[in-house]
Design a protein around this motif. Structure first.
Motif, mmCIF file in Angstrom:
data_model
loop_
_atom_site.group_PDB
_atom_site.id
_atom_site.type_symbol
_atom_site.label_atom_id
_atom_site.label_comp_id
_atom_site.label_asym_id
_atom_site.label_seq_id
_atom_site.Cartn_x
_atom_site.Cartn_y
_atom_site.Cartn_z
ATOM 1 N N VAL A 104 55.383 29.051 37.750
ATOM 2 C CA VAL A 104 56.099 30.078 36.986
ATOM 3 C C VAL A 104 55.119 31.066 36.371
ATOM 4 O O VAL A 104 55.335 32.290 36.396
ATOM 5 N N ALA A 105 54.007 30.553 35.807
ATOM 6 C CA ALA A 105 53.004 31.439 35.213
ATOM 7 C C ALA A 105 52.404 32.360 36.266
ATOM 8 O O ALA A 105 52.180 33.554 36.008
ATOM 9 N N ALA A 106 52.139 31.818 37.467
ATOM 10 C CA ALA A 106 51.605 32.666 38.533
ATOM 11 C C ALA A 106 52.612 33.742 38.937
ATOM 12 O O ALA A 106 52.245 34.901 39.187
ATOM 13 N N VAL A 158 43.187 38.727 34.969
ATOM 14 C CA VAL A 158 42.666 37.658 34.107
ATOM 15 C C VAL A 158 43.522 36.409 34.227
ATOM 16 O O VAL A 158 43.023 35.284 34.362
ATOM 17 N N LEU A 159 44.851 36.568 34.200
ATOM 18 C CA LEU A 159 45.751 35.412 34.278
ATOM 19 C C LEU A 159 45.659 34.711 35.625
ATOM 20 O O LEU A 159 45.716 33.479 35.709
ATOM 21 N N LEU A 160 45.524 35.488 36.706
ATOM 22 C CA LEU A 160 45.446 34.886 38.038
ATOM 23 C C LEU A 160 44.103 34.225 38.295
ATOM 24 O O LEU A 160 44.012 33.247 39.045
ATOM 25 N N LEU A 161 43.041 34.737 37.675
ATOM 26 C CA LEU A 161 41.689 34.203 37.904
ATOM 27 C C LEU A 161 41.183 33.386 36.725
ATOM 28 O O LEU A 161 39.978 33.138 36.623
ATOM 29 N N GLN A 162 42.069 32.952 35.852
ATOM 30 C CA GLN A 162 41.634 32.354 34.582
ATOM 31 C C GLN A 162 40.787 31.098 34.783
ATOM 32 O O GLN A 162 39.844 30.848 34.035
ATOM 33 N N ASP A 163 41.102 30.281 35.775
ATOM 34 C CA ASP A 163 40.373 29.025 35.989
ATOM 35 C C ASP A 163 39.504 29.064 37.238
ATOM 36 O O ASP A 163 39.033 28.013 37.694
ATOM 37 N N TRP A 164 39.291 30.261 37.824
ATOM 38 C CA TRP A 164 38.452 30.355 39.026
ATOM 39 C C TRP A 164 37.005 30.569 38.597
ATOM 40 O O TRP A 164 36.698 31.439 37.795
ATOM 41 N N ARG A 165 36.117 29.768 39.152
ATOM 42 C CA ARG A 165 34.710 29.808 38.760
ATOM 43 C C ARG A 165 33.857 30.176 39.965
ATOM 44 O O ARG A 165 34.065 29.671 41.072
ATOM 45 N N MET A 166 32.868 31.042 39.743
ATOM 46 C CA MET A 166 31.943 31.425 40.806
ATOM 47 C C MET A 166 30.860 30.369 40.957
ATOM 48 O O MET A 166 30.775 29.407 40.170
ATOM 49 N N LEU A 167 30.026 30.545 41.968
ATOM 50 C CA LEU A 167 29.006 29.541 42.266
ATOM 51 C C LEU A 167 28.036 29.350 41.107
ATOM 52 O O LEU A 167 27.554 28.250 40.861
ATOM 53 N N GLY A 168 27.736 30.397 40.384
ATOM 54 C CA GLY A 168 26.801 30.281 39.275
ATOM 55 C C GLY A 168 27.386 29.669 38.028
ATOM 56 O O GLY A 168 26.691 29.556 37.009
ATOM 57 N N GLY A 169 28.645 29.272 38.078
ATOM 58 C CA GLY A 169 29.283 28.683 36.907
ATOM 59 C C GLY A 169 29.924 29.703 35.987
ATOM 60 O O GLY A 169 30.337 29.358 34.883
ATOM 61 N N TYR A 170 30.022 30.970 36.431
ATOM 62 C CA TYR A 170 30.605 32.016 35.598
ATOM 63 C C TYR A 170 32.078 32.202 35.956
ATOM 64 O O TYR A 170 32.488 32.030 37.108
ATOM 65 N N TYR A 175 34.881 38.090 31.712
ATOM 66 C CA TYR A 175 34.365 39.465 31.705
ATOM 67 C C TYR A 175 35.510 40.470 31.770
ATOM 68 O O TYR A 175 35.456 41.539 31.139
ATOM 69 N N LEU A 176 36.561 40.152 32.532
ATOM 70 C CA LEU A 176 37.718 41.047 32.577
ATOM 71 C C LEU A 176 38.421 41.101 31.223
ATOM 72 O O LEU A 176 38.958 42.142 30.831
ATOM 73 N N SER A 177 38.436 39.967 30.490
ATOM 74 C CA SER A 177 39.048 39.968 29.157
ATOM 75 C C SER A 177 38.278 40.879 28.212
ATOM 76 O O SER A 177 38.872 41.634 27.417
ATOM 77 N N PHE A 178 36.938 40.832 28.279
ATOM 78 C CA PHE A 178 36.149 41.746 27.455
ATOM 79 C C PHE A 178 36.391 43.199 27.865
ATOM 80 O O PHE A 178 36.428 44.105 27.018
ATOM 81 N N ALA A 179 36.560 43.424 29.178
ATOM 82 C CA ALA A 179 36.876 44.783 29.627
ATOM 83 C C ALA A 179 38.229 45.237 29.080
ATOM 84 O O ALA A 179 38.413 46.406 28.702
ATOM 85 N N LEU A 180 39.193 44.309 29.016
ATOM 86 C CA LEU A 180 40.503 44.640 28.467
ATOM 87 C C LEU A 180 40.402 44.975 26.978
ATOM 88 O O LEU A 180 41.067 45.906 26.490
ATOM 89 N N ILE A 181 39.553 44.240 26.251
ATOM 90 C CA ILE A 181 39.336 44.572 24.837
ATOM 91 C C ILE A 181 38.719 45.969 24.714
ATOM 92 O O ILE A 181 39.076 46.760 23.827
ATOM 93 N N GLY A 182 37.794 46.310 25.630
ATOM 94 C CA GLY A 182 37.190 47.650 25.603
ATOM 95 C C GLY A 182 38.202 48.744 25.866
ATOM 96 O O GLY A 182 38.179 49.810 25.222
ATOM 97 N N LEU A 183 39.133 48.512 26.815
ATOM 98 C CA LEU A 183 40.177 49.502 27.075
ATOM 99 C C LEU A 183 41.050 49.708 25.840
ATOM 100 O O LEU A 183 41.403 50.848 25.494
#
Length: 677
Positions: A104-106, A158-170, A175-183
């Motif tokens: 449902v969230a997705a 952000v909601l769709l990628l909230q639990d997706w992690r890249m190889l480096g652990g990031y 980062y998108l949430s911080f971009a949203l705060i900047g907007l």
């Protein structure tokens, strides 16, 4: 911290340090409170959006009361409701692990993405002049400022990628949430300093103050929903860095913002010249940062002193642990990954018969007398270190004082980085207990042998009694046949002569009929008793004929349909086994007559080179399970005892209401057949 199958667990170094344990517990409590706060903010945004939608439906007389809310357009409220609802369900899913809420969230996130892209495309058409704006062509209700549309797109990502992690652990969502705060900060700065370019952004509609505030609030909630992710963990952790950031960030932002507003106000009223604004701002900001970081350095110095005191307490605790390990009588030892002894308490040294210098950094083969036992110890150590799980082992070792049995608890020793550094063991001498257990086991074995012998003797005695009983039955049956049968035959012949001299009177004719009936009944009863005691058919014609005769008699007596399946060849299993099979069939048919309420009985006799099997199947009510296992049911118990004496077994299968199937399988012992022959 060490990650294993049981969840997050402090390493051995963390356990030694009480401050680390407190840090572990406090961090997780802080994570939980942050996620709960994020859910509360999401619920507040949902309620605000619903109020905006309801306010748009009110009449004109009420609209001026909610003029601030009505500055937010309906599509903006819908987007905020979708984003806040998806965030709330994401937080709920994170705690409950329910796949339905995740789907449902997705779905809500994809709807928000579609809304953002649609309104962004629509708004860009007005911004680029592709759609006219005048009194004849007003803005569509679906149009919202492109900044908000772009914010919805980023929020959905952000909601769709909230639990997706890249190889480096990031996590890209952070980062998108911080971009949203900047907007969201762009129009807020415009309202703060009165810069209309930041509020309108070259678009006919301004970004309302309420919309910018709610978007910034929702972006903050998105960060708080996952407090354990790397960027947020810096703020939420109880570590000094997180504490300093939580203290410095609000103070720095507040002071810088306050002085910036003060300078802007002074410049607006002509008290500060525009050319002096930038140097003054730089000077004041430098002083603010200096004092804030000076205070933070003082706080860190205070924390360092606290850690020094904790280290002193740790040293005292270590001394206490050493005192305990030295006074206990149980051996305690620690080995490194190479299997070398790096710690041994006095009890361990005493058992090994060595000094600490002779034990330190020695392998098992150098410490124990028997190489095979040393190799077994090393294998156990390697297995514990490989699995990362504690084990309890029982080891019998040859030591200088003799053969000793230990019960050893071995646990992996985890380092500060969570890797296995070695193995820790605590042993308990259980030699006396093992000796007592061995003696008890030996007595139990002797008792079991005695019981087996007595049971065999009892079975031999039971079989002897059965044999004597059969011989007595045979003698009584022969006596009935020879004496009683001859007497009844003679009496019948004499009565025939008496019948001829009786007067032809009706009274004497009736007595004649009664006397003939009594004679026939007496003869039949004598034959039935003789057959039950010892059927002549079994001695004269063998087991097959005796089974057929028994089934015929059962049919005549009860009316039950009987069917026999017998082998074509003669059955030669020995006279003793024939009698046993016949008696067991008698018992089974007796049970059918008394309890089964059956209308049909099938008897099957199979024989091969090694075994003979007798099967009785009926269509009655079946045998209840409690009766099958009841030792007081002497009929079934007798079947088992007879079969066990001959080395066979009884298989009872029954379904309530669907009849019963009893199979007796007996091995043919070749030595019995010649002896009987």
């Amino acid at each position: 911290m060490q990650k294993n199958n049981d969840g997050l667990r402090p390493s051995s170094a963390d356990i030694q340090n009480s401050a680390s344990v407190e840090y572990f517990a406090a961090s997780h409590a802080h994570y939980s409170s942050m996620a709960t706060l994020a859910m509360g903010l999401a619920m507040a945004v949902i309620l605000l959006g619903l109020v905006v939608l309801l306010a748009s439906l009110l009449g004109e007389e009420y609209r001026h009361l909610l003029s601030g809310l009505l500055e937010m357009r309906e599509m903006t409220a819908v987007g905020l409701i979708l984003g806040a609802s998806a965030l709330y369900l994401r937080c709920t899913h994170g705690g409950a692990r329910r796949s339905g809420l995740r789907r449902v969230a997705a779905g809500l996130s994809w709807m928000l993405l579609a809304l953002g892209l649609g309104t962004l495309a629509h708004g860009l058409m007005y911004a680029l002049g592709w759609l006219p704006i005048d009194q004849n062509h007003p803005l569509s209700p679906l149009v919202i400022p492109p900044l908000l549309s772009l914010g919805f797109v980023v929020m959905a990502a952000v909601l769709l990628l909230q639990d997706w992690r890249m190889l480096g652990g990031y996590y890209p969502a952070e980062y998108l949430s911080f971009a949203l705060i900047g907007l969201a900060a762009i129009p807020l700065v415009g309202y703060l300093y009165g810069v209309s370019q930041f509020v309108y952004l070259d678009f006919p509609l301004p970004v309302s103050l309420l919309s910018a505030l709610v978007m910034a609030l929702l972006a903050t909630a998105l960060l708080m929903a996952r407090p354990a992710h790397p960027l947020m963990a810096i703020i939420t952790r109880i570590a000094p860095g997180g504490q300093m950031l939580r203290h410095l960030l609000p103070q720095t932002v507040f002071l810088l913002l306050a002085f910036s507003l003060l300078l802007n106000w002074g410049m607006t009223h002509g008290w500060i010249l525009p050319e002096l604004l930038l140097p003054t701002l730089t000077l004041i900001n430098g002083v603010i940062v200096l004092f804030i970081f000076w205070g933070s350095a003082s706080r860190l110095d205070s924390e360092y002193g606290e850690r020094t005191r904790n280290a002193q307490k740790l040293a005292e605790t270590s001394a206490l642990l050493n005192a305990v390990s030295e006074s206990t009588s149980d051996p305690i030892f620690v080995k490194n990954r190479q299997g070398l002894m790096i710690f041994a308490n006095p009890a361990t040294l005493h058992k090994l018969g060595k000094t600490w210098e002779e034990t330190m950094y020695r392998s098992s083969r150098e410490l124990f007398l028997v190489p095979e036992e040393a190799d077994t110890i090393d294998r156990d150590d390697r297995r514990v270190m490989a699995s990362g799980k504690p084990e309890k082992l029982e080891q019998t070792l040859h030591l200088p004082e003799g053969v000793v049995t230990f019960q050893t608890a071995k646990v992996p020793w985890f380092g500060k980085d969570g890797s296995v550094q070695g193995v820790i063991g605590i042993s308990t001498d259980i030699t006396e207990r093992k000796q007592a257990e061995d003696e008890l086991r030996q007595r139990e074995s002797q008792l079991e042998k005695t019981v087996i012998q007595r049971t065999a003797l009892l079975r031999e005695l039971t079989n002897h009694l059965e044999t004597v009983r059969e011989e007595e039955k045979r003698a009584i049956a022969r006596e009935l046949h020879d004496n009683m049968g001859a007497s009844l035959t003679a009496l019948s012949m004499h009565l025939e002569g008496v019948y001829q001299i009786l007067p032809p009177d009706e009274k004497w004719a009736d007595r004649k009929v009664r006397m003939q009936g009594l004679m026939k009944s007496l003869v039949a009863t004598t034959r039935r008793i003789q057959t039950e005691l010892r059927p002549n058919t079994l001695d004269l014609f063998g087991l097959k004929a005796a089974i057929s005769e028994q089934l015929d008699e059962l049919h005549e007596r009860t009316g039950i349909a009987c069917h026999a399946s017998l082998p074509d060849e003669d059955v030669e299993v020995g006279h003793e086994m024939e009698i046993a099979i016949y008696r067991m069939l008698q018992e089974m048919l007796n049970n059918v007559t008394k309890h089964a309420k059956a209308s049909k009985v099938d008897v099957i006799l199979d024989i091969d080179e090694d075994h003979v099997a007798l099967t009785v199947r009926d269509d009655g009510v079946g045998i209840p399970e409690e009766r099958r296992d009841n030792h007081k049911t002497y009929g079934l118990r007798g079947l088992r005892e007879r079969a066990t004496f001959f080395g066979g077994e009884v298989d009872i299968r029954s379904t309530p209401g669907k009849g019963a199937l009893i199979t007796i399988s007996l091995p043919i012992r070749p030595e019995l057949v010649p002896s009987e022959a």
